[in-house]
Write a protein that holds these residues in place. Structure first.
Motif, PDB file in Angstrom:
ATOM      1  N   GLY A  13      -3.641  35.526  26.611  1.00 31.77           N
ATOM      2  CA  GLY A  13      -3.061  35.630  27.960  1.00 31.77           C
ATOM      3  C   GLY A  13      -3.780  36.656  28.809  1.00 31.77           C
ATOM      4  N   PRO A  14      -3.300  36.672  29.794  1.00 34.51           N
ATOM      5  CA  PRO A  14      -3.980  37.760  30.724  1.00 34.51           C
ATOM      6  C   PRO A  14      -3.975  39.237  30.399  1.00 34.51           C
ATOM      7  N   GLN A  15      -2.866  39.597  29.624  1.00 35.74           N
ATOM      8  CA  GLN A  15      -2.798  41.040  29.166  1.00 35.74           C
ATOM      9  C   GLN A  15      -3.543  41.163  27.880  1.00 35.74           C
ATOM     10  N   HIS A  16      -4.083  40.002  27.190  1.00 36.62           N
ATOM     11  CA  HIS A  16      -4.655  40.266  25.751  1.00 36.62           C
ATOM     12  C   HIS A  16      -6.099  40.970  25.949  1.00 36.62           C
ATOM     13  N   TRP A  17      -6.372  41.770  24.797  1.00 33.88           N
ATOM     14  CA  TRP A  17      -7.601  42.588  24.938  1.00 33.88           C
ATOM     15  C   TRP A  17      -8.927  41.609  25.107  1.00 33.88           C
ATOM     16  N   GLN A  18      -8.757  40.364  24.613  1.00 39.01           N
ATOM     17  CA  GLN A  18     -10.013  39.466  24.530  1.00 39.01           C
ATOM     18  C   GLN A  18     -10.098  39.016  26.312  1.00 39.01           C
ATOM     19  N   THR A  19      -9.075  38.938  26.618  1.00 37.23           N
ATOM     20  CA  THR A  19      -9.288  38.661  28.122  1.00 37.23           C
ATOM     21  C   THR A  19      -9.535  39.705  29.017  1.00 37.23           C
ATOM     22  N   TRP A  21     -11.593  42.220  28.132  1.00 38.05           N
ATOM     23  CA  TRP A  21     -12.800  42.546  27.894  1.00 38.05           C
ATOM     24  C   TRP A  21     -13.795  41.559  28.546  1.00 38.05           C
ATOM     25  N   GLU A  22     -13.333  40.150  28.472  1.00 42.61           N
ATOM     26  CA  GLU A  22     -14.018  39.150  29.268  1.00 42.61           C
ATOM     27  C   GLU A  22     -14.229  39.370  30.804  1.00 42.61           C
ATOM     28  N   ALA A  23     -12.956  39.844  31.333  1.00 40.22           N
ATOM     29  CA  ALA A  23     -13.161  40.350  32.600  1.00 40.22           C
ATOM     30  C   ALA A  23     -14.149  41.337  33.090  1.00 40.22           C
ATOM     31  N   ARG A  24     -14.131  42.420  32.188  1.00 40.74           N
ATOM     32  CA  ARG A  24     -14.867  43.511  32.311  1.00 40.74           C
ATOM     33  C   ARG A  24     -16.574  43.177  31.936  1.00 40.74           C
ATOM     34  N   HIS A  25     -16.889  42.003  31.267  1.00 40.11           N
ATOM     35  CA  HIS A  25     -18.330  41.539  30.766  1.00 40.11           C
ATOM     36  C   HIS A  25     -18.415  40.440  31.142  1.00 40.11           C
ATOM     37  N   PRO A  26     -18.771  40.167  32.677  1.00 35.60           N
ATOM     38  CA  PRO A  26     -19.024  38.623  33.164  1.00 35.60           C
ATOM     39  C   PRO A  26     -19.961  37.914  32.330  1.00 35.60           C
ATOM     40  N   ASP A  27     -20.818  38.684  31.499  1.00 35.93           N
ATOM     41  CA  ASP A  27     -21.787  37.878  30.534  1.00 35.93           C
ATOM     42  C   ASP A  27     -21.127  37.517  29.415  1.00 35.93           C
ATOM     43  N   TRP A  28     -20.179  37.705  29.129  1.00 39.85           N
ATOM     44  CA  TRP A  28     -19.424  37.380  27.842  1.00 39.85           C
ATOM     45  C   TRP A  28     -18.560  35.817  28.298  1.00 39.85           C
ATOM     46  N   LYS A  29     -18.620  34.996  27.210  1.00 41.67           N
ATOM     47  CA  LYS A  29     -18.065  33.739  27.347  1.00 41.67           C
ATOM     48  C   LYS A  29     -16.850  33.405  26.628  1.00 41.67           C
ATOM     49  N   ARG A  30     -15.817  32.968  27.072  1.00 48.89           N
ATOM     50  CA  ARG A  30     -14.888  32.614  26.239  1.00 48.89           C
ATOM     51  C   ARG A  30     -15.008  30.755  25.613  1.00 48.89           C
ATOM     52  N   VAL A  31     -14.967  30.694  24.572  1.00 45.74           N
ATOM     53  CA  VAL A  31     -15.133  29.550  24.056  1.00 45.74           C
ATOM     54  C   VAL A  31     -13.765  28.623  24.197  1.00 45.74           C
ATOM     55  N   ALA A 156      -1.467  41.609  22.696  1.00 41.49           N
ATOM     56  CA  ALA A 156      -0.788  42.436  23.878  1.00 41.49           C
ATOM     57  C   ALA A 156       0.471  42.763  23.526  1.00 41.49           C
ATOM     58  N   ASP A 157       1.281  41.761  22.826  1.00 41.12           N
ATOM     59  CA  ASP A 157       2.461  42.192  22.531  1.00 41.12           C
ATOM     60  C   ASP A 157       2.935  43.214  21.726  1.00 41.12           C
ATOM     61  N   THR A 158       1.879  43.827  20.940  1.00 40.97           N
ATOM     62  CA  THR A 158       1.935  44.856  20.077  1.00 40.97           C
ATOM     63  C   THR A 158       1.348  46.073  20.901  1.00 40.97           C
ATOM     64  N   GLY A 159       1.045  46.089  22.127  1.00 41.45           N
ATOM     65  CA  GLY A 159       0.461  47.121  23.018  1.00 41.45           C
ATOM     66  C   GLY A 159      -1.030  47.253  22.783  1.00 41.45           C
ATOM     67  N   PHE A 160      -1.726  46.113  22.593  1.00 40.92           N
ATOM     68  CA  PHE A 160      -3.192  46.116  22.575  1.00 40.92           C
ATOM     69  C   PHE A 160      -3.558  45.282  23.766  1.00 40.92           C
ATOM     70  N   GLY A 161      -3.532  45.785  24.791  1.00 47.06           N
ATOM     71  CA  GLY A 161      -4.021  45.343  26.124  1.00 47.06           C
ATOM     72  C   GLY A 161      -5.545  45.308  26.228  1.00 47.06           C
ATOM     73  N   PRO A 162      -5.827  46.481  26.951  1.00 48.79           N
ATOM     74  CA  PRO A 162      -7.091  46.848  27.133  1.00 48.79           C
ATOM     75  C   PRO A 162      -8.111  47.319  25.829  1.00 48.79           C
ATOM     76  N   GLU A 165     -10.535  51.605  22.120  1.00 48.29           N
ATOM     77  CA  GLU A 165     -10.835  51.881  20.722  1.00 48.29           C
ATOM     78  C   GLU A 165     -11.442  50.575  20.275  1.00 48.29           C
ATOM     79  N   GLY A 166     -11.045  49.497  20.358  1.00 46.84           N
ATOM     80  CA  GLY A 166     -11.650  48.256  19.834  1.00 46.84           C
ATOM     81  C   GLY A 166     -12.791  47.854  20.521  1.00 46.84           C
ATOM     82  N   GLU A 167     -12.847  47.904  21.926  1.00 49.03           N
ATOM     83  CA  GLU A 167     -14.280  47.695  22.595  1.00 49.03           C
ATOM     84  C   GLU A 167     -15.317  48.610  22.155  1.00 49.03           C
ATOM     85  N   ARG A 168     -14.994  49.699  21.823  1.00 47.71           N
ATOM     86  CA  ARG A 168     -16.043  50.751  21.212  1.00 47.71           C
ATOM     87  C   ARG A 168     -16.335  50.357  19.870  1.00 47.71           C
ATOM     88  N   MET A 169     -15.498  49.768  18.999  1.00 51.94           N
ATOM     89  CA  MET A 169     -16.011  49.475  17.667  1.00 51.94           C
ATOM     90  C   MET A 169     -16.797  48.107  17.857  1.00 51.94           C
TER      91      MET A 169
END
Length: 179
Positions: A13-19, A21-31, A156-162, A165-169
């Motif tokens: 969903g919109p609050q999930h880190w995958q979503t 990150w995708e918004a911050r990196h327009p060249d990344w593509k969701r399958v 997102a349900d467990t507080g991992f929206g943006p 730390e994961g994005e740096r990893m």
């Protein structure tokens, strides 16, 4: 760096880190899968195969939950294509009796060595995957493993929206595999 984002069951969903990150990196593509509610392994693997084939250079797969099982199934399929590596977050244990119903063909979880570099990121209290199973997946797949303590399902349900730390990893992993 080219990234394909692989959400799991029910999409991210919109609050999930995958979503986010995708918004911050327009060249990344969701399958985009046709059916997020009752996924079929064969269909999801074929969709991933087509997306990898469309890439101009080997991508890094960024999978969450059932997306990790998708990567493991795709890796053993014929004509799969080439990727730079896989960043596998909070794999769900599709073999566990507690796994939500509705998926087709994802059982059993493939337990073979992956043919590309991978990093498995797991939580010590994930309701969808025990510590022992996460460690078994990493061992079988030949993945490095990073533990995020008490992070639930790392969503997102467990507080991992943006989840910076994961994005740096991920960025460190990408630099390593695409060097």
């Amino acid at each position: 760096m080219y990234v394909l984002i692989l959400p799991g069951l029910w999409n991210s969903g919109p609050q999930h880190w995958q979503t986010q990150w995708e918004a911050r990196h327009p060249d990344w593509k969701r399958v985009l899968q046709r059916d997020w509610q009752t996924p079929d392994r064969a269909e999801w693997v074929e969709t991933l195969r087509l997306n990898v084939a469309a890439c101009r250079r080997p991508p890094v797969l960024v999978a969450h939950s059932l997306g990790c099982a998708l990567v493991a199934h795709w890796a053993q399929a014929a004509n799969r294509g080439t990727i730079a590596g896989a960043f596998l977050v909070a794999p769900s244990d599709v073999d566990a009796p507690s796994y939500p119903p509705g998926t087709t063909g994802f059982v059993p979880m493939p337990m073979h060595r992956l043919h590309f570099p991978s990093l498995l990121v797991a939580s010590r209290n994930d309701p969808y995957c025990s510590v022992a199973r996460a460690a078994a997946f990493a061992s079988a797949w030949g993945s490095d493993i990073a533990w995020v303590d008490e992070a639930g399902h790392i969503n997102a349900d467990t507080g991992f929206g943006p989840w910076p730390e994961g994005e740096r990893m991920l960025l460190d992993f990408c630099a390593h595999v695409q060097g």
